[in-house]
Design a protein around this motif. Structure first.
Motif, short mmCIF file in Angstrom:
data_model
loop_
_atom_site.label_atom_id
_atom_site.label_comp_id
_atom_site.label_asym_id
_atom_site.label_seq_id
_atom_site.Cartn_x
_atom_site.Cartn_y
_atom_site.Cartn_z
N LEU A 166 10.89 -11.89 -1.72
CA LEU A 166 9.55 -12.36 -2.02
C LEU A 166 8.51 -11.65 -1.16
CD1 LEU A 166 7.89 -14.43 -3.64
CD2 LEU A 166 8.12 -15.96 -1.70
N SER A 167 8.81 -11.46 0.11
CA SER A 167 7.87 -10.75 0.97
C SER A 167 7.82 -9.27 0.62
CB SER A 167 8.21 -10.95 2.44
OG SER A 167 9.46 -10.37 2.74
N SER A 220 4.38 -7.44 -0.47
CA SER A 220 3.89 -6.24 0.21
C SER A 220 3.68 -5.09 -0.78
CB SER A 220 4.83 -5.82 1.32
OG SER A 220 6.08 -5.42 0.80
N ILE A 221 4.52 -4.98 -1.77
CA ILE A 221 4.34 -3.94 -2.79
C ILE A 221 3.07 -4.21 -3.60
CG2 ILE A 221 5.31 -3.02 -4.94
CD1 ILE A 221 8.07 -3.29 -3.60
N LEU A 222 2.80 -5.47 -3.91
CA LEU A 222 1.57 -5.80 -4.62
C LEU A 222 0.33 -5.46 -3.78
CD1 LEU A 222 2.46 -9.19 -6.34
CD2 LEU A 222 2.16 -6.97 -7.42
N LEU A 223 0.41 -5.73 -2.48
CA LEU A 223 -0.70 -5.37 -1.60
C LEU A 223 -0.87 -3.85 -1.52
CD1 LEU A 223 -0.30 -7.89 1.33
CD2 LEU A 223 -2.17 -7.77 -0.31
N LEU A 224 0.24 -3.12 -1.47
CA LEU A 224 0.16 -1.66 -1.45
C LEU A 224 -0.52 -1.13 -2.71
CD1 LEU A 224 3.63 -0.69 0.02
CD2 LEU A 224 1.42 -0.14 1.01
N VAL A 225 -0.16 -1.69 -3.85
CA VAL A 225 -0.75 -1.25 -5.12
C VAL A 225 -2.24 -1.62 -5.17
CG1 VAL A 225 -0.74 -1.66 -7.61
CG2 VAL A 225 1.40 -1.27 -6.41
N LEU A 226 -2.58 -2.83 -4.76
CA LEU A 226 -3.95 -3.29 -4.81
C LEU A 226 -4.87 -2.46 -3.92
CD1 LEU A 226 -5.97 -5.53 -5.75
CD2 LEU A 226 -5.37 -6.71 -3.65
N PHE A 227 -4.50 -2.32 -2.65
CA PHE A 227 -5.37 -1.59 -1.74
C PHE A 227 -5.27 -0.08 -1.93
CE2 PHE A 227 -5.28 -5.70 0.35
CZ PHE A 227 -6.63 -5.88 0.61
N THR A 241 -15.49 -1.22 -0.99
CA THR A 241 -16.57 -1.42 -0.03
C THR A 241 -16.24 -0.88 1.36
OG1 THR A 241 -15.75 -3.63 0.41
CG2 THR A 241 -17.50 -3.42 -1.21
N SER A 242 -14.98 -0.99 1.78
CA SER A 242 -14.64 -0.60 3.14
C SER A 242 -13.41 0.30 3.16
CB SER A 242 -14.39 -1.84 3.98
OG SER A 242 -13.96 -1.49 5.27
N LEU A 243 -13.61 1.53 3.57
CA LEU A 243 -12.52 2.48 3.69
C LEU A 243 -11.54 2.05 4.79
CD1 LEU A 243 -11.31 5.32 3.01
CD2 LEU A 243 -12.79 6.20 4.80
N PHE A 244 -12.08 1.58 5.91
CA PHE A 244 -11.25 1.14 7.02
C PHE A 244 -10.36 -0.04 6.63
CE2 PHE A 244 -10.62 -1.60 10.75
CZ PHE A 244 -9.86 -0.73 11.52
N MET A 245 -10.90 -0.99 5.88
CA MET A 245 -10.13 -2.15 5.45
C MET A 245 -8.98 -1.72 4.53
SD MET A 245 -11.32 -5.52 3.33
CE MET A 245 -11.48 -4.64 1.80
N ASP A 246 -9.25 -0.80 3.61
CA ASP A 246 -8.20 -0.33 2.71
C ASP A 246 -7.08 0.35 3.48
OD1 ASP A 246 -9.49 -1.24 0.44
OD2 ASP A 246 -10.51 0.66 0.06
N ILE A 247 -7.43 1.21 4.42
CA ILE A 247 -6.40 1.91 5.20
C ILE A 247 -5.62 0.95 6.07
CG2 ILE A 247 -6.07 3.63 7.02
CD1 ILE A 247 -8.43 5.17 5.77
N ALA A 248 -6.31 0.00 6.70
CA ALA A 248 -5.63 -0.97 7.56
C ALA A 248 -4.66 -1.83 6.77
CB ALA A 248 -6.67 -1.86 8.26
N PHE A 249 -5.08 -2.31 5.60
CA PHE A 249 -4.18 -3.14 4.80
C PHE A 249 -3.01 -2.33 4.24
CE2 PHE A 249 -7.35 -6.51 4.82
CZ PHE A 249 -6.53 -7.62 4.91
N LEU A 250 -3.23 -1.04 3.96
CA LEU A 250 -2.12 -0.20 3.52
C LEU A 250 -1.08 -0.04 4.63
CD1 LEU A 250 -3.87 2.61 1.46
CD2 LEU A 250 -2.26 0.91 0.62
N VAL A 251 -1.55 0.15 5.86
CA VAL A 251 -0.63 0.28 6.99
C VAL A 251 0.13 -1.03 7.22
CG1 VAL A 251 -0.53 0.60 9.49
CG2 VAL A 251 -1.92 2.12 8.10
N PHE A 252 -0.59 -2.15 7.20
CA PHE A 252 0.06 -3.44 7.44
C PHE A 252 1.03 -3.81 6.31
CE2 PHE A 252 -3.96 -4.55 9.93
CZ PHE A 252 -3.43 -4.04 11.10
N ALA A 253 0.66 -3.53 5.07
CA ALA A 253 1.55 -3.82 3.95
C ALA A 253 2.77 -2.91 3.99
CB ALA A 253 0.81 -3.65 2.63
N GLY A 254 2.60 -1.67 4.42
CA GLY A 254 3.75 -0.78 4.58
C GLY A 254 4.69 -1.27 5.66
N GLY A 255 4.12 -1.77 6.76
CA GLY A 255 4.95 -2.35 7.83
C GLY A 255 5.70 -3.57 7.36
N LEU A 256 5.03 -4.41 6.59
CA LEU A 256 5.70 -5.60 6.05
C LEU A 256 6.81 -5.22 5.08
CD1 LEU A 256 5.85 -8.69 5.73
CD2 LEU A 256 4.12 -8.47 3.93
#
Length: 67
Positions: free
Chosen positions: A8-9, A13-20, A40-55
């Motif tokens: 499930l996690s 995380s794959i859904l978050l990777l696709v979204l961001f 709206t935010s390049l930094f937010m997209d990159i940060a969430f991609l890194v965190f979703a990849g870690g997850l």
């Protein structure tokens, strides 16, 4: 049950990777109107991609240990 939670996690995380990821790509392509979050935010997209990849990595390694 732990295997189901790992999967499930991993799916979340794959859904978050696709979204961001799509938001980031559409922002760079100049399609801010079609981007899922408006690009709206390049930094937010990159940060969430890194965190979703870690997850995703942690979920996969934990699932592999459960087998």
């Amino acid at each position: 049950m732990p295997k189901a939670l790992c999967l499930l996690s991993l799916v979340a995380s794959i859904l978050l990777l696709v979204l961001f990821g799509s938001d980031l790509v559409m922002g760079f392509a100049g399609m801010q109107d079609a981007a899922p979050m408006g690009a709206t935010s390049l930094f937010m997209d990159i940060a969430f991609l890194v965190f979703a990849g870690g997850l995703a990595y942690m979920s996969y390694t934990t699932y592999r240990e459960q087998r």
